[in-house]
Design a protein around this motif. Structure first.
Motif, PDB file in Angstrom:
ATOM      1  N   TYR A 108       0.922  -1.170  -0.197  1.00  0.00           N
ATOM      2  CA  TYR A 108      -0.042  -0.067  -0.210  1.00  0.00           C
ATOM      3  C   TYR A 108       0.978   1.275   0.078  1.00  0.00           C
ATOM      4  O   TYR A 108       1.717   1.568   0.961  1.00  0.00           O
ATOM      5  CB  TYR A 108      -0.990   0.004   1.367  1.00  0.00           C
ATOM      6  CG  TYR A 108      -1.579   1.248   1.581  1.00  0.00           C
ATOM      7  CD1 TYR A 108      -2.940   1.387   0.649  1.00  0.00           C
ATOM      8  CD2 TYR A 108      -1.322   2.422   2.087  1.00  0.00           C
ATOM      9  CE1 TYR A 108      -3.586   2.645   0.811  1.00  0.00           C
ATOM     10  CE2 TYR A 108      -2.200   3.428   2.442  1.00  0.00           C
ATOM     11  CZ  TYR A 108      -3.490   3.567   1.794  1.00  0.00           C
ATOM     12  OH  TYR A 108      -4.017   4.702   1.985  1.00  0.00           O
ATOM     13  N   ALA A 110       0.903   5.320  -0.419  1.00  0.00           N
ATOM     14  CA  ALA A 110      -0.019   6.500  -0.278  1.00  0.00           C
ATOM     15  C   ALA A 110       0.625   7.735  -0.302  1.00  0.00           C
ATOM     16  O   ALA A 110       1.526   7.845   0.392  1.00  0.00           O
ATOM     17  CB  ALA A 110      -0.845   6.393   0.977  1.00  0.00           C
ATOM     18  N   THR A 111       0.277   8.789  -1.117  1.00  0.00           N
ATOM     19  CA  THR A 111       0.867  10.168  -1.103  1.00  0.00           C
ATOM     20  C   THR A 111      -0.087  11.190  -1.541  1.00  0.00           C
ATOM     21  O   THR A 111      -1.155  10.937  -2.066  1.00  0.00           O
ATOM     22  CB  THR A 111       2.034   9.999  -2.347  1.00  0.00           C
ATOM     23  OG1 THR A 111       2.712  11.184  -2.308  1.00  0.00           O
ATOM     24  CG2 THR A 111       1.308   9.605  -3.555  1.00  0.00           C
ATOM     25  N   GLU A 141      -1.757  -1.316  -3.737  1.00  0.00           N
ATOM     26  CA  GLU A 141      -2.864  -0.308  -3.741  1.00  0.00           C
ATOM     27  C   GLU A 141      -1.992   1.041  -3.810  1.00  0.00           C
ATOM     28  O   GLU A 141      -1.064   1.146  -3.007  1.00  0.00           O
ATOM     29  CB  GLU A 141      -3.856  -0.127  -2.781  1.00  0.00           C
ATOM     30  CG  GLU A 141      -4.678   1.121  -2.616  1.00  0.00           C
ATOM     31  CD  GLU A 141      -5.319   1.338  -3.537  1.00  0.00           C
ATOM     32  OE1 GLU A 141      -6.302   2.533  -3.706  1.00  0.00           O
ATOM     33  OE2 GLU A 141      -5.774   0.600  -4.573  1.00  0.00           O
ATOM     34  N   THR A 142      -2.179   1.973  -4.683  1.00  0.00           N
ATOM     35  CA  THR A 142      -1.528   3.280  -4.758  1.00  0.00           C
ATOM     36  C   THR A 142      -2.698   4.389  -4.459  1.00  0.00           C
ATOM     37  O   THR A 142      -3.783   4.199  -5.397  1.00  0.00           O
ATOM     38  CB  THR A 142      -0.753   3.316  -6.356  1.00  0.00           C
ATOM     39  OG1 THR A 142       0.168   2.476  -6.602  1.00  0.00           O
ATOM     40  CG2 THR A 142      -0.188   4.750  -6.232  1.00  0.00           C
ATOM     41  N   ALA A 143      -2.594   5.057  -3.469  1.00  0.00           N
ATOM     42  CA  ALA A 143      -3.498   5.955  -3.277  1.00  0.00           C
ATOM     43  C   ALA A 143      -2.911   7.372  -3.268  1.00  0.00           C
ATOM     44  O   ALA A 143      -1.948   7.595  -2.702  1.00  0.00           O
ATOM     45  CB  ALA A 143      -4.006   5.721  -1.542  1.00  0.00           C
ATOM     46  N   GLU A 144      -3.587   8.196  -3.910  1.00  0.00           N
ATOM     47  CA  GLU A 144      -3.328   9.647  -4.178  1.00  0.00           C
ATOM     48  C   GLU A 144      -4.348  10.401  -3.329  1.00  0.00           C
ATOM     49  O   GLU A 144      -5.505  10.540  -4.009  1.00  0.00           O
ATOM     50  CB  GLU A 144      -3.221  10.010  -5.568  1.00  0.00           C
ATOM     51  CG  GLU A 144      -2.495  11.314  -5.720  1.00  0.00           C
ATOM     52  CD  GLU A 144      -2.480  11.691  -7.420  1.00  0.00           C
ATOM     53  OE1 GLU A 144      -1.557  12.491  -7.767  1.00  0.00           O
ATOM     54  OE2 GLU A 144      -3.297  11.019  -8.223  1.00  0.00           O
ATOM     55  N   MET A 145      -3.751  11.070  -2.253  1.00  0.00           N
ATOM     56  CA  MET A 145      -4.870  11.617  -1.594  1.00  0.00           C
ATOM     57  C   MET A 145      -4.406  12.994  -1.304  1.00  0.00           C
ATOM     58  O   MET A 145      -3.674  13.301  -0.267  1.00  0.00           O
ATOM     59  CB  MET A 145      -5.008  10.915  -0.271  1.00  0.00           C
ATOM     60  CG  MET A 145      -5.601   9.346  -0.319  1.00  0.00           C
ATOM     61  SD  MET A 145      -5.935   8.453   1.142  1.00  0.00           S
ATOM     62  CE  MET A 145      -4.080   8.266   1.860  1.00  0.00           C
TER      63      MET A 145
END
Length: 346
Positions: A108, A110-111, A141-145
């Protein structure tokens, strides 16, 4: 008056960049394929065939972990190539302590805003760690937040699943007189970095300063990746006589060794059986760290401990050395509780 036609990209999330990342990392993930791998990246779930992996009556073992505040050094220096190896190691080194062979891994990432080069380097490091462990990278999973992470900040978590044949779970059969065999670490690994960062601050140095105990910069040296013990540990387990393994992470020898010892038994450790590596000598000197604090915060140069039948210990030491490990005869299992140290750590 009509409202503006806002898009997801206007809010700071770039779906196209995420898709581009998947295409970039597919070749690295493909290199981690092993028996049991069923599909590549991109599905809603990841598949793995235990029968194809060679198991008849498997018990599954799962582990999850992160890299901790070591990530801050990687982000601040821009040296992110090996934090993926750290992530894998923190999970698979735990799995092997249960007697399990790591089979597959998911990450996972996240950035706040996806930087393709940064993310690719991180995930290629994850794939490299998986390949070195015989573990397939089968999803993630790559999460752009936007708004959650500032600048180039990012966070990592890892999840690994392994297996063993039923009835082979470790620790098992630990008795008084068993030998404690230590495998050296490759530095600080991935624990204690909040204290490391505090000591660096107190020292007045920055990450680009020359390393006080070796080559390169201080940042480079402190980002040395966690050693992967999976393959030599599995070889030792399969040879017989291994009653337990302890991954020396947060809590050091003091807290981790008792986790593999049954009630009524403790560990006796000779502190003079190994020499404290230079990075730890520097941390001790700059931070004024006492020995007890060192041994319950850091690995102090010992990244994994095997609890081995006394009669099998010489053969296992030779086997581990042949596999490329530097081996330390730390001490033995004794009647008692917890870890008892004697001698002086030099």
């Amino acid at each position: 008056m009509s409202k503006n036609g806002l898009t997801y990209a206007d809010s700071g999330v770039d779906i196209d960049a995420g898709n581009a990342l998947i295409e970039r990392i597919k070749p690295a993930a493909k290199k981690t394929d092993r028996p049991g791998t069923m599909a590549g990246l991109g599905g809603f779930g990841a598949l793995f065939d235990l029968k194809a992996a060679g198991y008849d009556d498997p018990v599954l073992v799962a582990a999850t972990d992160g890299v901790g505040t070591k990530l801050k050094i990687a982000i601040e220096t821009g040296i992110v190539d090996d934090v993926g190896v750290d992530l894998v190691a923190m999970c698979v080194n735990d799995l092997v302590c249960q007697g399990a062979e790591p089979l597959f891994f998911l990450d996972y990432f996240a950035t706040g805003k996806l930087d393709l080069d940064q993310a690719t380097a991180v995930i290629e490091g994850i794939a490299r760690g998986c390949a070195l462990s015989g573990c397939a990278l089968i999803g993630g999973e790559t999460a752009e937040m936007p708004g959650m992470y500032a600048g180039k900040d990012f966070d990592l978590a890892g999840f690994s699943v392994g297996a063993m044949e039923r009835g082979r779970t470790l620790p098992e059969g630990v008795v008084e007189g068993d030998m404690l065999i230590g495998l050296v670490s490759d530095g600080v690994h991935s624990n204690g970095y909040s204290l490391v960062r505090k000591i660096v601050e107190v020292s007045g140095l920055d990450w680009t300063a020359p390393c006080p105990w070796g080559d390169g910069t201080l940042g480079d040296a402190l980002l040395a990746p966690t050693r992967l013990y999976v393959k030599p540990a599995l070889e030792a387990i399969r040879a017989g006589g291994v009653h337990g393994l302890a991954h020396i992470t947060g809590g050091g020898l003091t807290e981790n060794l008792p986790r593999v010892l049954p009630d009524g038994l403790g560990a006796s450790i000779d502190l003079e059986s190994w020499t404290l590596p230079p990075v730890f000598r520097w941390l001790v000197r700059e931070g004024g760290i006492e020995t007890g604090e060192l041994l319950k915060t850091f690995n102090a140069g010992v990244g994994m401990v095997l609890v081995v039948d006394q009669d099998r210990a010489p053969d296992q030491i030779a086997r581990l050395q042949k596999a490329g490990e530097t081996v330390i005869g730390l001490g033995q299992v004794v009647v008692g509780d917890g870890v008892t140290y004697f001698g002086n750590l030099g």
